[in-house]
Design a protein around this motif. Structure first.
Motif, mmCIF file in Angstrom:
data_model
loop_
_atom_site.group_PDB
_atom_site.id
_atom_site.type_symbol
_atom_site.label_atom_id
_atom_site.label_comp_id
_atom_site.label_asym_id
_atom_site.label_seq_id
_atom_site.Cartn_x
_atom_site.Cartn_y
_atom_site.Cartn_z
ATOM 1 N N HIS A 15 9.500 0.480 1.179
ATOM 2 C CA HIS A 15 9.180 0.905 2.543
ATOM 3 C C HIS A 15 9.311 -0.235 3.556
ATOM 4 C CE1 HIS A 15 7.938 4.939 1.426
ATOM 5 N NE2 HIS A 15 7.209 4.437 0.451
ATOM 6 N N LYS A 16 9.998 -1.291 3.126
ATOM 7 C CA LYS A 16 10.293 -2.415 4.024
ATOM 8 C C LYS A 16 9.023 -3.062 4.598
ATOM 9 C CE LYS A 16 14.932 -0.823 5.210
ATOM 10 N NZ LYS A 16 14.995 0.134 4.102
ATOM 11 N N MET A 17 8.019 -3.189 3.732
ATOM 12 C CA MET A 17 6.796 -3.881 4.132
ATOM 13 C C MET A 17 6.950 -5.393 3.953
ATOM 14 S SD MET A 17 3.776 -1.501 2.518
ATOM 15 C CE MET A 17 3.841 0.291 2.558
ATOM 16 N N ASN A 18 8.155 -5.865 4.149
ATOM 17 C CA ASN A 18 8.435 -7.298 4.003
ATOM 18 C C ASN A 18 9.030 -7.874 5.285
ATOM 19 O OD1 ASN A 18 10.828 -5.907 3.811
ATOM 20 N ND2 ASN A 18 11.536 -6.882 1.921
ATOM 21 N N GLN A 19 8.635 -7.285 6.411
ATOM 22 C CA GLN A 19 9.130 -7.722 7.705
ATOM 23 C C GLN A 19 8.102 -8.628 8.382
ATOM 24 O OE1 GLN A 19 10.853 -4.326 10.018
ATOM 25 N NE2 GLN A 19 10.243 -3.110 8.249
ATOM 26 N N PRO A 20 8.398 -9.928 8.504
ATOM 27 C CA PRO A 20 7.447 -10.870 9.101
ATOM 28 C C PRO A 20 6.946 -10.393 10.466
ATOM 29 C CG PRO A 20 9.322 -12.029 8.190
ATOM 30 C CD PRO A 20 9.668 -10.560 8.134
ATOM 31 N N GLY A 21 5.646 -10.577 10.695
ATOM 32 C CA GLY A 21 5.057 -10.205 11.978
ATOM 33 C C GLY A 21 4.487 -8.809 12.023
ATOM 34 N N LYS A 22 4.843 -7.947 11.049
ATOM 35 C CA LYS A 22 4.309 -6.592 11.008
ATOM 36 C C LYS A 22 2.867 -6.626 10.487
ATOM 37 C CE LYS A 22 8.119 -4.189 12.058
ATOM 38 N NZ LYS A 22 8.228 -3.149 13.106
ATOM 39 N N SER A 23 2.156 -5.527 10.683
ATOM 40 C CA SER A 23 0.750 -5.450 10.276
ATOM 41 C C SER A 23 0.600 -4.584 9.040
ATOM 42 C CB SER A 23 -0.098 -4.883 11.418
ATOM 43 O OG SER A 23 0.423 -3.648 11.862
ATOM 44 N N LEU A 24 -0.169 -5.087 8.074
ATOM 45 C CA LEU A 24 -0.392 -4.404 6.810
ATOM 46 C C LEU A 24 -1.880 -4.248 6.552
ATOM 47 C CD1 LEU A 24 0.556 -3.412 3.918
ATOM 48 C CD2 LEU A 24 0.274 -5.799 3.206
ATOM 49 N N GLY A 25 -2.281 -3.039 6.185
ATOM 50 C CA GLY A 25 -3.639 -2.789 5.742
ATOM 51 C C GLY A 25 -3.644 -2.577 4.242
ATOM 52 N N VAL A 26 -4.600 -3.163 3.540
ATOM 53 C CA VAL A 26 -4.723 -3.015 2.093
ATOM 54 C C VAL A 26 -6.076 -2.388 1.793
ATOM 55 C CG1 VAL A 26 -4.781 -4.179 -0.136
ATOM 56 C CG2 VAL A 26 -3.257 -5.016 1.672
ATOM 57 N N ILE A 27 -6.062 -1.198 1.207
ATOM 58 C CA ILE A 27 -7.300 -0.502 0.865
ATOM 59 C C ILE A 27 -7.684 -0.853 -0.568
ATOM 60 C CG2 ILE A 27 -8.443 1.734 0.658
ATOM 61 C CD1 ILE A 27 -6.348 2.880 2.564
ATOM 62 N N GLY A 28 -8.830 -1.508 -0.724
ATOM 63 C CA GLY A 28 -9.312 -1.893 -2.047
ATOM 64 C C GLY A 28 -8.913 -3.317 -2.403
ATOM 65 N N LEU A 29 -9.844 -4.050 -3.002
ATOM 66 C CA LEU A 29 -9.572 -5.443 -3.345
ATOM 67 C C LEU A 29 -9.860 -5.685 -4.826
ATOM 68 C CD1 LEU A 29 -8.580 -8.097 -2.244
ATOM 69 C CD2 LEU A 29 -10.924 -8.685 -1.609
#
Length: 329
Positions: free
Chosen positions: A170-184
């Motif tokens: 899903h191209k979540m490797n674009q610098p500067g974009k925002s990512l949310g991670v649910i669960g740690l």
């Protein structure tokens, strides 16, 4: 090569019943390929305790395996004795469908053969990495660089690839974009590590306030949010390009869908009992929600090489270490 399957020479730890208690077990393997180092995780516990209702006992768990080649078959060309290699969640597939031909064996049209508790093409039941050696076809083995620790490589083959595959898809490797991670947990902390390596602005969502220090100080996340805090959640409306959901416990999806920007993507890799959200939260804003299991052979090798190049290591605790030899077909 010698036939190690002629006698019960493979020593293992197996569950004998749904209690999930592991005890010593000897069994025969077919001739093929040898490994080292095992790691246990939640998926192993589900099977040893028969929580899916399909466990075949005795059951030898272990599907995040890394080790050293001790023997190879005459048709093996990709590996040699002494190579560091890994085996993940599956060890066979039809090898002829469109997905297999594209290196997406996990989506094989006939279904992949999983590393343990799965029926193989010869009718045998696969047994996992909690054993003195394991046999695998070279196609489903991954090269681990000599300078990457074997103990750290093992979790990449399930936890790591489970989040890496949908992130790159899903191209979540674009610098500067925002990512949310649910669960740690095991999956979530790897998503954070990949997100930071990709140059993303990473926010962790958790129900555990106690994890804030780990999230910010250890993993280097940009922000930590207590997902049950409605004010914190509302303040972040329409601010994320991507969200990767690693939580397997039941939780509401509507609040997270509201956090996505227009054309934002939520990738689900956990297994809650059900997924409920209003169609409007998906349709309004042209958003996407997708599912993913693990990656095929092509993207898995890519991930291992990426982790080596960027010095990305899972957070691990070594309980015990034993030599698990491998044979390759």
């Amino acid at each position: 090569m010698s036939s190690l399957s002629a006698k019960d020479d493979c020593l293992a730890w197996a569950a004998r019943d749904p209690s999930g208690v592991l005890s010593p077990y000897s069994f025969s393997r077919r001739s093929l390929f040898l490994f080292a180092v095992g790691s246990d995780d939640y998926a192993d516990l589900l099977s040893t305790r028969n929580l899916h209702g399909n466990s075949k006992y005795p059951l030898v768990p272990g599907h995040e395996i890394a080790g050293i080649v001790k023997e190879v078959g005459s048709n093996v060309h990709r590996f040699k004795v002494g190579d560091h290699v890994g085996v993940g969640t599956y060890v066979n597939s039809c090898r002829s469908c469109a997905c297999c031909n594209d290196g997406q064996e996990i989506n094989c049209a006939k279904g992949p053969v999983f590393t343990f508790n799965s029926s193989n093409t010869d009718g045998s039941i696969t047994q996992g990495g909690y054993s003195s050696y394991i046999v695998a076809h070279e196609r489903y083995c991954f090269r681990i660089p000599d300078n990457y620790p074997l103990a750290s490589a093992a979790p990449l083959l399930c936890a790591g690839i489970t989040v890496y595959a949908p992130m790159v898809h899903h191209k979540m490797n674009q610098p500067g974009k925002s990512l949310g991670v649910i669960g740690l947990g095991g999956l979530g902390h790897m998503a954070v590590k990949f997100g930071k390596a990709f140059g993303l602005n990473v926010t962790i969502f958790s129900t555990s306030v106690s994890k804030e220090e780990e999230a910010l100080s250890v993993l280097g996340a940009n922000r930590f949010v207590v997902s049950s805090d409605q004010e914190q959640m509302k303040a972040l409306a329409k601010s994320f390009d991507f969200i990767i959901d690693t939580a397997s416990g039941d939780h509401r999806f509507g609040p997270y869908m509201s956090l996505l920007k227009t054309a934002g993507v939520l990738a689900l890799v956990g297994f809650p009992r059900e997924v409920k959200f209003s169609p409007a939260s998906l349709n309004l804003g042209n958003k996407t929600i997708s599912g993913s299991l693990v990656g095929g052979t092509k993207v898995t090798q890519e991930m291992i090489d990426f982790c080596t190049a960027h010095k990305i290591y899972p957070s691990i605790e070594v309980k015990s270490q034993f030599s698990v030899q491998m044979k390759l077909l």
